[in-house]
Write a protein that holds these residues in place. Structure first.
Motif, PDB file in Angstrom:
ATOM      1  N   ALA A 174       0.851  -1.185   0.000  1.00  0.00           N
ATOM      2  CA  ALA A 174       0.000   0.000   0.000  1.00  0.00           C
ATOM      3  C   ALA A 174       0.884   1.231   0.000  1.00  0.00           C
ATOM      4  CB  ALA A 174      -0.934   0.011   1.212  1.00  0.00           C
ATOM      5  N   ALA A 175       0.383   2.306  -0.602  1.00  0.00           N
ATOM      6  CA  ALA A 175       1.138   3.553  -0.664  1.00  0.00           C
ATOM      7  C   ALA A 175       0.188   4.732  -0.535  1.00  0.00           C
ATOM      8  CB  ALA A 175       1.915   3.639  -1.977  1.00  0.00           C
ATOM      9  N   VAL A 176       0.669   5.794   0.082  1.00  0.00           N
ATOM     10  CA  VAL A 176      -0.065   7.052   0.199  1.00  0.00           C
ATOM     11  C   VAL A 176       0.896   8.184  -0.142  1.00  0.00           C
ATOM     12  CG1 VAL A 176      -1.318   8.645   1.706  1.00  0.00           C
ATOM     13  CG2 VAL A 176      -1.617   6.178   1.989  1.00  0.00           C
ATOM     14  N   THR A 177       0.589   8.954  -1.180  1.00  0.00           N
ATOM     15  CA  THR A 177       1.420  10.119  -1.477  1.00  0.00           C
ATOM     16  C   THR A 177       1.107  11.230  -0.487  1.00  0.00           C
ATOM     17  OG1 THR A 177      -0.157  11.097  -3.030  1.00  0.00           O
ATOM     18  CG2 THR A 177       1.431   9.531  -3.941  1.00  0.00           C
ATOM     19  N   ILE A 178       2.076  12.101  -0.287  1.00  0.00           N
ATOM     20  CA  ILE A 178       1.909  13.225   0.631  1.00  0.00           C
ATOM     21  C   ILE A 178       1.737  14.503  -0.184  1.00  0.00           C
ATOM     22  CG2 ILE A 178       2.974  14.578   2.469  1.00  0.00           C
ATOM     23  CD1 ILE A 178       2.073  11.763   3.304  1.00  0.00           C
ATOM     24  N   GLY A 179       0.678  15.239   0.125  1.00  0.00           N
ATOM     25  CA  GLY A 179       0.431  16.520  -0.514  1.00  0.00           C
ATOM     26  C   GLY A 179       0.758  17.669   0.428  1.00  0.00           C
ATOM     27  N   MET A 180       0.732  18.888  -0.109  1.00  0.00           N
ATOM     28  CA  MET A 180       1.004  20.066   0.711  1.00  0.00           C
ATOM     29  C   MET A 180       0.050  21.189   0.337  1.00  0.00           C
ATOM     30  SD  MET A 180       4.575  22.188   1.229  1.00  0.00           S
ATOM     31  CE  MET A 180       5.261  21.112   2.501  1.00  0.00           C
ATOM     32  N   THR A 181      -0.515  21.831   1.353  1.00  0.00           N
ATOM     33  CA  THR A 181      -1.408  22.964   1.125  1.00  0.00           C
ATOM     34  C   THR A 181      -0.589  24.198   0.754  1.00  0.00           C
ATOM     35  OG1 THR A 181      -1.326  23.805   3.398  1.00  0.00           O
ATOM     36  CG2 THR A 181      -2.926  22.047   2.921  1.00  0.00           C
ATOM     37  N   PRO A 182      -1.229  25.208   0.191  1.00  0.00           N
ATOM     38  CA  PRO A 182      -0.512  26.463  -0.091  1.00  0.00           C
ATOM     39  C   PRO A 182       0.086  27.101   1.151  1.00  0.00           C
ATOM     40  CG  PRO A 182      -2.570  26.411  -1.306  1.00  0.00           C
ATOM     41  CD  PRO A 182      -2.597  25.238  -0.369  1.00  0.00           C
ATOM     42  N   GLU A 183      -0.466  26.757   2.336  1.00  0.00           N
ATOM     43  CA  GLU A 183       0.061  27.289   3.592  1.00  0.00           C
ATOM     44  C   GLU A 183       1.238  26.482   4.123  1.00  0.00           C
ATOM     45  OE1 GLU A 183      -3.557  28.664   2.451  1.00  0.00           O
ATOM     46  OE2 GLU A 183      -3.309  26.579   3.128  1.00  0.00           O
TER      47      GLU A 183
ATOM     48  N   LYS B  27       0.208  -0.867 -10.382  1.00  0.00           N
ATOM     49  CA  LYS B  27      -0.953  -0.215  -9.788  1.00  0.00           C
ATOM     50  C   LYS B  27      -0.522   0.809  -8.743  1.00  0.00           C
ATOM     51  CE  LYS B  27      -5.180  -1.079  -7.113  1.00  0.00           C
ATOM     52  NZ  LYS B  27      -6.031  -2.103  -6.443  1.00  0.00           N
ATOM     53  N   CYS B  28       0.478   0.481  -7.955  1.00  0.00           N
ATOM     54  CA  CYS B  28       0.947   1.390  -6.909  1.00  0.00           C
ATOM     55  C   CYS B  28       1.868   2.481  -7.453  1.00  0.00           C
ATOM     56  CB  CYS B  28       1.658   0.598  -5.814  1.00  0.00           C
ATOM     57  SG  CYS B  28       0.558  -0.454  -4.833  1.00  0.00           S
ATOM     58  N   PHE B  29       2.666   2.147  -8.460  1.00  0.00           N
ATOM     59  CA  PHE B  29       3.641   3.112  -8.977  1.00  0.00           C
ATOM     60  C   PHE B  29       2.996   4.173  -9.869  1.00  0.00           C
ATOM     61  CE2 PHE B  29       7.561   0.064  -8.797  1.00  0.00           C
ATOM     62  CZ  PHE B  29       7.520   0.119  -7.416  1.00  0.00           C
ATOM     63  N   ASP B  30       1.985   3.813 -10.631  1.00  0.00           N
ATOM     64  CA  ASP B  30       1.417   4.749 -11.614  1.00  0.00           C
ATOM     65  C   ASP B  30       0.951   6.066 -10.982  1.00  0.00           C
ATOM     66  OD1 ASP B  30       2.025   3.085 -13.691  1.00  0.00           O
ATOM     67  OD2 ASP B  30      -0.037   2.396 -14.047  1.00  0.00           O
ATOM     68  N   PRO B  31       0.160   6.041  -9.887  1.00  0.00           N
ATOM     69  CA  PRO B  31      -0.245   7.316  -9.287  1.00  0.00           C
ATOM     70  C   PRO B  31       0.918   8.097  -8.701  1.00  0.00           C
ATOM     71  CG  PRO B  31      -1.004   5.472  -7.948  1.00  0.00           C
ATOM     72  CD  PRO B  31      -0.503   4.890  -9.222  1.00  0.00           C
ATOM     73  N   ILE B  32       1.969   7.402  -8.284  1.00  0.00           N
ATOM     74  CA  ILE B  32       3.146   8.095  -7.763  1.00  0.00           C
ATOM     75  C   ILE B  32       3.848   8.852  -8.887  1.00  0.00           C
ATOM     76  CG2 ILE B  32       5.397   7.816  -6.645  1.00  0.00           C
ATOM     77  CD1 ILE B  32       4.242   5.295  -5.280  1.00  0.00           C
ATOM     78  N   PHE B  33       4.000   8.200 -10.048  1.00  0.00           N
ATOM     79  CA  PHE B  33       4.603   8.885 -11.188  1.00  0.00           C
ATOM     80  C   PHE B  33       3.768  10.092 -11.604  1.00  0.00           C
ATOM     81  CE2 PHE B  33       6.938   4.810 -12.090  1.00  0.00           C
ATOM     82  CZ  PHE B  33       8.216   5.361 -12.073  1.00  0.00           C
ATOM     83  N   ARG B  34       2.451   9.966 -11.533  1.00  0.00           N
ATOM     84  CA  ARG B  34       1.599  11.112 -11.878  1.00  0.00           C
ATOM     85  C   ARG B  34       1.807  12.265 -10.902  1.00  0.00           C
ATOM     86  NH1 ARG B  34      -2.232   6.949 -13.218  1.00  0.00           N
ATOM     87  NH2 ARG B  34      -3.244   7.131 -11.164  1.00  0.00           N
ATOM     88  N   GLU B  35       1.945  11.956  -9.612  1.00  0.00           N
ATOM     89  CA  GLU B  35       2.182  12.994  -8.621  1.00  0.00           C
ATOM     90  C   GLU B  35       3.559  13.631  -8.798  1.00  0.00           C
ATOM     91  OE1 GLU B  35       0.169  14.301  -5.897  1.00  0.00           O
ATOM     92  OE2 GLU B  35      -1.170  13.543  -7.450  1.00  0.00           O
ATOM     93  N   LEU B  36       4.546  12.837  -9.183  1.00  0.00           N
ATOM     94  CA  LEU B  36       5.867  13.399  -9.451  1.00  0.00           C
ATOM     95  C   LEU B  36       5.787  14.438 -10.566  1.00  0.00           C
ATOM     96  CD1 LEU B  36       8.160  10.234  -9.306  1.00  0.00           C
ATOM     97  CD2 LEU B  36       8.122  12.122  -7.676  1.00  0.00           C
ATOM     98  N   LYS B  37       5.063  14.108 -11.608  1.00  0.00           N
ATOM     99  CA  LYS B  37       4.917  15.038 -12.732  1.00  0.00           C
ATOM    100  C   LYS B  37       4.146  16.284 -12.309  1.00  0.00           C
ATOM    101  CE  LYS B  37       3.374  15.284 -17.538  1.00  0.00           C
ATOM    102  NZ  LYS B  37       2.762  14.515 -18.679  1.00  0.00           N
ATOM    103  N   ALA B  38       3.094  16.100 -11.522  1.00  0.00           N
ATOM    104  CA  ALA B  38       2.254  17.225 -11.122  1.00  0.00           C
ATOM    105  C   ALA B  38       2.979  18.189 -10.191  1.00  0.00           C
ATOM    106  CB  ALA B  38       0.984  16.717 -10.449  1.00  0.00           C
ATOM    107  N   THR B  39       3.866  17.683  -9.345  1.00  0.00           N
ATOM    108  CA  THR B  39       4.549  18.511  -8.354  1.00  0.00           C
ATOM    109  C   THR B  39       5.916  18.996  -8.804  1.00  0.00           C
ATOM    110  OG1 THR B  39       5.479  16.541  -7.289  1.00  0.00           O
ATOM    111  CG2 THR B  39       3.381  17.372  -6.425  1.00  0.00           C
ATOM    112  N   GLY B  40       6.433  18.429  -9.866  1.00  0.00           N
ATOM    113  CA  GLY B  40       7.770  18.799 -10.310  1.00  0.00           C
ATOM    114  C   GLY B  40       8.880  18.165  -9.497  1.00  0.00           C
ATOM    115  N   CYS B  41       8.553  17.185  -8.667  1.00  0.00           N
ATOM    116  CA  CYS B  41       9.573  16.486  -7.886  1.00  0.00           C
ATOM    117  C   CYS B  41      10.379  15.550  -8.781  1.00  0.00           C
ATOM    118  CB  CYS B  41       8.928  15.694  -6.747  1.00  0.00           C
ATOM    119  SG  CYS B  41       8.164  16.720  -5.468  1.00  0.00           S
TER     120      CYS B  41
END
Length: 210
Positions: free
Chosen positions: A41-50, A100-114
């Motif tokens: 299982a995996a959970v990506t970490i997001g960050m608010t503008p604050e 299944k677990c890696f695909d959303p992580i790659f999408r988040e990497l692209k979205a955040t610029g990490c």
């Protein structure tokens, strides 16, 4: 590089270009080269503008043992899985589960610029070892840094004086249900909450990120 809390992608600055992703695996033993991966299982970490971090995208998969995998009965009993091949587990092949677990992580990497994901775990070296071994075995590209991790055992020990996940979670003022423990999805969710609580309770790093 100055951290700008108003930047929607400031998480890439907060963690030196890495995207924290909390991971938990349940396995049929302790050897990542020989013992089967049973749940991931995996959970990506997001960050608010604050600048506060929060559990973001969650994904989980039950996994079929790879061909020739060794299954330790005591390990299976500990995680409550009598038969890893039972059809009602709706388990995926190791390769399908990783994708299944890696695909959303790659999408988040692209979205955040990490640049890469960094695995956050409770005893993170164990989880990373099984993820790396499975990815190598299945020839699947991993989003994770090969050896760097963020370990909530160390973080919780410093923050709360507790290193056991259940005790650290309670010490952080979070709920814990013993009956749900040792499932990858539940342990990942609680580890993600614990990690976010620790990070958010730290003074905001509004100086410079080296």
């Amino acid at each position: 590089m100055l951290i700008q809390p108003g930047d929607k992608n400031c998480i890439r600055q907060r963690f030196r270009g890495f995207l924290p992703v909390v991971v938990d695996v349940e396995t049929a033993g302790f050897d990542p080269e020989k013992n089967a991966l049973i749940e991931v299982a995996a959970v990506t970490i997001g960050m608010t503008p604050e600048g506060e971090v929060y559990p973001n995208v969650a994904v989980q998969a039950n996994v079929l043992p790879f061909k020739g995998a060794q299954l330790d009965k005591s390990a299976l009993k500990f995680i409550g899985v009598e038969d890893p091949t039972h059809p009602f587990r709706f388990a995926l092949s190791e390769k399908e589960a990783l994708k299944k677990c890696f695909d959303p992580i790659f999408r988040e990497l692209k979205a955040t610029g990490c640049t890469r994901a960094i695995l956050v775990g409770h005893n993170a070296f164990f989880d990373l070892g099984f993820i790396r071994a499975a990815a190598d075995r299945q020839k699947v590209k991993s989003p994770f840094h090969k050896f760097s991790t963020l370990d909530t055992v160390s973080l919780a020990g410093l923050a709360y004086g507790q290193t056991v996940l259940a005790k650290a979670t309670r010490a952080a003022g979070l709920d814990w249900d013993d009956s749900q423990a040792h499932s990858a999805a539940y342990d990942t969710d609680k580890t993600a909450e614990l990690f976010c609580r620790i990070v958010n309770d730290m003074p905001w790093l509004n100086q410079t990120a080296q």
